[in-house]
Design an enzyme around this catalytic site. Structure first.
Site, short mmCIF file in Angstrom:
data_model
loop_
_atom_site.label_atom_id
_atom_site.label_comp_id
_atom_site.label_asym_id
_atom_site.label_seq_id
_atom_site.Cartn_x
_atom_site.Cartn_y
_atom_site.Cartn_z
CG ASP A 85 -11.53 -76.17 -41.20
OD1 ASP A 85 -12.07 -75.09 -40.89
OD2 ASP A 85 -10.86 -76.83 -40.38
CD GLU A 143 -10.93 -73.41 -35.64
OE1 GLU A 143 -10.38 -73.32 -34.54
OE2 GLU A 143 -11.88 -74.19 -35.86
CD GLU A 144 -13.60 -77.45 -36.52
OE1 GLU A 144 -13.15 -77.82 -35.43
OE2 GLU A 144 -14.71 -76.88 -36.65
CG HIS A 368 -17.54 -79.95 -33.40
ND1 HIS A 368 -16.21 -80.22 -33.14
CD2 HIS A 368 -17.55 -78.71 -33.95
CE1 HIS A 368 -15.47 -79.17 -33.49
NE2 HIS A 368 -16.27 -78.24 -33.98
NI NI Z 1 -15.64 -73.66 -35.45
#
Ligand code: NI
Length: 396
Positions: A85, A143-144, A368
């Site tokens: 993702d 996962e996020e 990020h």
């Molecule tokens: Ni990651």
């Protein structure tokens, strides 16, 4: 002797697959999808696995894809996991493979995890004769974003019959060629909370006729810091952070409502319980003392990620012994979180980092970040790391 075989696999990655892995990564990088919305990504992965004549299951736990490769000889079952993702971030870097989706970006390297694992599946699909056992390729969605994809995929049977599970994360704080390991507790449990303070609004000049939600919220921010400093054993790591505070409309109006949002990080399950309990006690006490109502939403996120000692040693030694020039780095535990933790609650295994920081400054941004990028040499190294582990378990 298994090492010559692994060396041959590593050579094949370099000679035949490194460019394809980079191509897959760039393809995915241009087409990022948010957690729980990764329809095209999952379809792409499933199509690639079908070409390899693996047993493919889609929609596992909602959006995951699982490929099973059975070796020609009996042996253990090893699972390898890649997440796929992306994040709600606008890609700000100028490259040929910049995201084409406004406001969405692979800013954590999950595209790289997936591309590398596809490389491993491609190579090993032609090596069935050499394999003693079974490989399960876990391509995981979401996962996020808690609750994440791992828990649902496990509930849907993705770990059934698996003897050990391994996962990687690319890391731009680690140079290319470095592999970071941490035995035992590695990443923290993450919880999220919202406190809604409801007072009584009114004129700022007549505070005695109001219940000032901003004053109460400010008091709470201070009091909540005391949980870690005065309630939690100082030898146990814990974090309480307020990330958002919102209230009020004008300088001369007492705000009726103020919202607080924050996160709690911990390792020890008892500390995790204690922090939640103390937070509730403080909020309830503040409500009583101030004549306000305080509504609490407390959401448990991922548990702490605890690597198993034996499997961590196996992965570390397999990589050190088969990848020339590999630098093994012992990592400290950290307060970030990762839903690979769930796999490790069910099966022994290890989650480790693969260095992705090159000399180019382009690869020095943190995860990020809107300019995040990796040194793509890390992709072949990720594939090689997986192959070293497979070699340990399935070629003897
Ligand atoms: Ni990651």
């Amino acid at each position: 002797m298994t090492e010559p075989l692994i060396a041959r696999w590593h050579e094949e990655i370099e000679d035949k697959l490194a460019d394809r892995i980079i191509g897959w990564r760039r393809y995915l990088h241009q087409r990022p999808e948010l957690s729980f919305e990764e329809k095209q990504t999952a379809a792409f992965i499933a199509a690639e696995l079908e070409k390899l004549e693996l047993e493919v299951r889609t929609n596992v736990g909602g959006g995951g894809v699982v490929g099973v490769l059975r070796g020609s000889h009996p042996g253990p079952t090893i699972a390898l996991r890649a997440d796929f993702d992306a994040l709600p971030i606008q890609d700000e870097k100028q490259t040929a493979y910049t995201s084409t989706v406004p406001g969405v970006m692979h800013a954590c390297g999950h595209d790289g995890h997936t591309a590398s694992l596809l490389g491993v599946a491609t190579l090993l699909s032609e090596q069935r004769e050499q394999l003693h056992g079974t490989l399960v390729f876990l391509f995981q969605h979401a996962e996020e974003k808690p609750p994440g994809g791992a828990q649902a995929m496990i509930a849907d049977g993705c770990l059934d019959g698996v003897d050990a599970v391994f996962g990687i994360h690319l890391a731009t704080d680690l140079p290319v060629g470095h592999f970071g390991f941490c035995s035992g507790s590695f990443m923290a449990a993450v919880d999220a909370f919202t406190l809604r303070v409801e007072g009584r609004g009114g004129h700022a000049a007549r505070p005695h006729e109001t219940v000032d939600s901003i004053a109460i919220a400010c008091g709470l921010v201070g009091q909540l810091q005391q949980i870690v400093s005065r309630r939690v054993n100082p030898l146990q790591p814990a974090v309480v952070s307020i990330g958002k505070i919102q209230g009020g409309t004008a300088f001369n109006v007492i705000a009726e409502k103020t919202l607080l949002e924050g996160t709690v990080r911990s390792f020890d399950p008892e500390v995790r319980d204690l922090v939640e309990q103390e937070l509730r006690t403080i909020a309830d006490g503040a409500a009583r003392a101030s004549h306000a109502a305080i509504h609490i939403d407390y959401l448990r996120g991922y548990p702490a990620l605890v690597n198993h000692d034996k499997e961590t040693s196996i992965a570390r030694d397999a990589i050190a012994g088969t990848i020339p020039g590999a630098v093994i780095t012992e990592l400290d535990r950290r307060m970030g979180a990762e839903d690979f933790a769930y796999y490790l609650q069910h099966k022994p295994g290890s989650f480790f980092q693969v260095g992705a920081r090159g000399t180019d400054e382009r690869t020095h941004y943190p995860h990020h970040h809107p300019r995040f990028d990796i040194d793509e040499r890390a992709l072949a190294l990720s594939a090689k790391a997986f192959l070293s582990i497979v070699g340990h378990y399935l070629t003897r």
